[in-house]
Design a protein around this motif. Sequence first.
Motif, mmCIF file in Angstrom:
data_model
loop_
_atom_site.group_PDB
_atom_site.id
_atom_site.type_symbol
_atom_site.label_atom_id
_atom_site.label_comp_id
_atom_site.label_asym_id
_atom_site.label_seq_id
_atom_site.Cartn_x
_atom_site.Cartn_y
_atom_site.Cartn_z
ATOM 1 N N SER A 77 0.843 -1.076 0.039
ATOM 2 C CA SER A 77 -0.136 -0.059 0.041
ATOM 3 C C SER A 77 1.149 1.404 0.041
ATOM 4 O O SER A 77 0.682 2.214 -0.628
ATOM 5 N N GLU A 80 2.360 1.717 -3.534
ATOM 6 C CA GLU A 80 1.302 2.199 -4.390
ATOM 7 C C GLU A 80 1.261 3.602 -4.443
ATOM 8 O O GLU A 80 1.253 4.437 -5.375
ATOM 9 N N ARG A 84 1.858 6.630 -7.053
ATOM 10 C CA ARG A 84 0.575 7.531 -7.387
ATOM 11 C C ARG A 84 1.240 8.992 -7.190
ATOM 12 O O ARG A 84 0.953 9.783 -7.948
#
Length: 103
Positions: A77, A80, A84
């Motif tokens: 997480s 990611e 982003r």
Amino acid sequence: GLLLVLGSAAVGLLAAWRVSLRLVRPIAALSPVATQIAYGNTALRAPQTGGPREIEAVAQAFNHMLDARDQSLHALSASEARFRELLPTLVPLAVALGEPPEV
């Protein structure tokens, strides 16, 4: 003679029953936890209560596996989220270098 044989058999059966309970109870406690985890309740942990050492070792390994899974998901997480954050910078850079963006 016969009473002694029947009494010995009864004592043996009682001892076997008690030993089997000592084995079955911890496994029976682990089973519903595993089922709940399979349905997505991954916050649960296996109870590590006074059973045989082997069963406690299984429960401990099961809990360790769940903790490692949670840590891996957290790291994924975070990765990611970092991707982003970087993506708006990387796409224009790739276009400027003549590379087609693959998003």
